[in-house]
Write an enzyme that holds these catalytic residues in place. Structure first.
Site, PDB file in Angstrom:
ATOM      1  CG  ASP A 208      79.524  80.544  77.430  1.00  0.00           C
ATOM      2  OD1 ASP A 208      80.250  81.367  76.859  1.00  0.00           O
ATOM      3  OD2 ASP A 208      79.653  79.306  77.304  1.00  0.00           O
ATOM      4  CD  GLU A 259      60.864  83.623  91.373  1.00  0.00           C
ATOM      5  OE1 GLU A 259      61.743  83.413  92.241  1.00  0.00           O
ATOM      6  OE2 GLU A 259      60.378  82.718  90.671  1.00  0.00           O
TER       7      GLU A 259
END
Length: 544
Positions: A208, A259
């Protein structure tokens, strides 16, 4: 295309939890309600869902005021409910993207409450943007910035001894204080938030206000042009939008997502112009997608449509990213209404009984269907907003007493805001709350005639908007249009667009008159096509 590049061609469906489906009958949509309705989205043919905020929140801005980023608000359910939703979605072949609100928190967040209880220049206040006021006694705001929701972007606090003290920045509501992203503690906190949800199995994040995290050094005064949008930023240096500092943040986040494998994504809500500048958000080591608001705001006219498609493909392609396409979301007037307005009001203004312009509903829906058929034939990734597959219009006649958008209250009712596109969905025409939930309650009132749009009465009806969407999505996947290319073809008239994407020819008649139907087999049409003519405001797909 590799499987972990799914986002390059995905059709992503936005779920606004408050308004999608209510599982417990309290009138507010929730996670169990969403889970119950997921099979309908799999049947529709989308690839992923994006969930607007469901985190712990006072709900001053419908969840975009987050008090705890790592828990579910009881209004929507529990973390166990979220895990069930995620497992169910993955079992149906749907990926799940969740909203992240990093520009600001709720004023109820533990960090902000600690800041209020602490002294100026304390570590607690350094997590947010606190400044001394101007004027002889600090009685004036630190600068002249205005809130997106209207009024000043600064609010003064009272110190522990009760005296007027510093001011804090809130680019949105007073209950949404902005974080200070120059603070390493803020950066580490959000790395933890990302890992919390990635470890649960989410497929990505919609970010956002992705263009708002960095502010210009010194927070200089800025007066926007009168005709500028409230959320936009362009090459003029707006000190609180589109600052270069945001890119370092998203490169860091890109590493966190990596990751967990190559298939987790970041999608940015960045109101940035020109589109060449927006493309910086999706360089290979930053975000994977960003919303194409210029496309959303383009009128249903051939020349500007062709220009925005060309500019989008060129700009995003120059950094190796897919273009995205979108026509509606939870912040804008639904395109079934917006395309029937001449002209539509500015973004964020909304519509209500006192608005100067009122839509032609028949024309609006016809254009909306044609615009969707044009959009879904374009290469890249498309976003759909819940209910657009039902042809839902903006609800204009909401009574003032029912409105909940903070922009309505902060402007004294001058701005209607976004409630009209957030009215709960109709699922079954003859059920309580039109199938939204088991009872009659509905957090925003559903208008008379809402049942005419219900999913159950459109399902299986060949000319319904629901079946149009299902057909287009199936054909898009069958013909690999998301991974294709646009080859413009000669047009029969100035208000007609024609292009080829793989084996599919697309003709969009944006004018009022008819145009010639090319040779080939019509495999999809946004409206009735008779003989060898394409009516106005109609898009057709053909194969040889």
């Amino acid at each position: 295309m590799r499987r972990d590049d799914w986002w390059r061609t995905a059709v992503i469906y936005q779920v606004y939890p408050r308004s999608f489906a209510d599982g417990d009958g309290d009138g507010v949509g929730d996670l169990p309600g969403i889970t119950h309705r997921l099979p309908a989205l799999a049947e529709l043919g989308v690839d992923a869902i994006w969930l607007s905020p469901f985190f712990t929140s006072p709900q001053a801005d419908a969840g975009y005021d987050v008090a705890d980023y790592c828990d579910v608000d009881p209004l929507f359910g529990t973390l166990a409910d979220f895990d069930t939703l995620l497992e169910t979605a993955h079992g149906l072949g749907l990926r799940v993207i969740i909203d992240l609100v990093p520009n600001h928190s709720s004023s109820a967040h533990a960090w902000f409450q600690a800041a209020l209880a602490s002294a100026p220049s304390s570590p607690e206040r350094a997590r947010y943007i606190f400044r001394d006021g101007t004027g002889k006694l600090g009685e004036l705001p630190p600068n002249n910035w205005e809130s997106v929701f209207g009024g000043h972007a600064w609010t003064r606090v009272h110190e522990a001894d009760g005296t007027p003290g510093q001011w804090y920045l809130h680019l949105f509501d007073t209950s949404q204080p902005d974080f200070d992203w120059t603070n390493p503690e803020v950066r580490e906190y959000f790395r933890g938030v990302l890992r919390f949800w990635l470890s649960r199995g989410v497929d990505g994040f919609r970010v956002d206000v992705a263009h708002g995290l960095a502010k210009a050094e010194g927070l200089p005064d800025y007066t926007p042009p009168a005709d500028s949008g409230s959320m936009g930023g362009d090459e003029a240096d707006v000190p609180y939008w589109a600052q270069d500092g945001v890119h370092e943040i998203y490169r860091d986040w890109h590493g966190v997502l990596a990751e967990y494998g190559p298939d987790r994504i970041l999608a940015g809500e960045a109101w940035v112009e020109p589109i060449e500048k927006l493309a910086r958000w999706v360089r290979p080591d930053e975000m994977h997608q960003t919303f194409n608001f210029r496309y959303l705001e383009t009128p249903w006219q051939a020349e500007p449509l062709r220009a925005v498609v060309d500019d989008s493909l060129a700009a995003f392609g120059s950094v190796g990213a897919p273009s995205t396409w979108v026509l509606s979301n939870h912040d804008v007037i639904r395109h079934a209404t917006r395309l029937g307005l001449t002209p539509p009001p500015p973004q964020g203004q909304g519509l209500g009984p006192r608005s100067e312009s009122h839509p032609d509903e028949v024309v609006g829906l016809r254009r909306a269907r044609a615009a969707t058929a044009f959009m879904l034939a374009l290469p890249g990734s498309s976003y759909l907003y819940q209910g657009e597959e039902l042809g839902l219009p903006e609800v204009i006649d909401l009574p003032d007493a029912a409105r909940q958008d903070p922009s309505f209250f902060r402007t004294g009712g001058e701005t209607y805001g976004r409630d009209g596109c957030r009215v709960p969905l109709p699922w079954e025409a003859d059920a309580p709350s039109v199938g939204f939930g088991p009872g009659e309650a509905s957090w925003l009132p559903q208008p008379d005639g809402w049942g005419d749009y219900a999913r159950d009465i459109q399902q299986g009806v060949p000319d319904s908007t629901l079946e149009l969407y299902r057909g287009l999505l199936a054909l898009r996947r069958e013909h690999g249009l998301g991974a294709g290319e646009v080859e413009w073809l000669p047009s029969a008239a100035a208000d007609v667009l024609a292009f080829r994407n793989g084996a599919v020819t697309v003709v969009a008649n944006t004018g009022a008159g008819t145009t010639e139907l090319p040779a080939g087999t019509v495999i999809a049409a946004s409206g009735p096509v008779a003989g060898d003519r394409i009516p106005g405001d109609t898009t057709v797909w053909l194969t040889d």
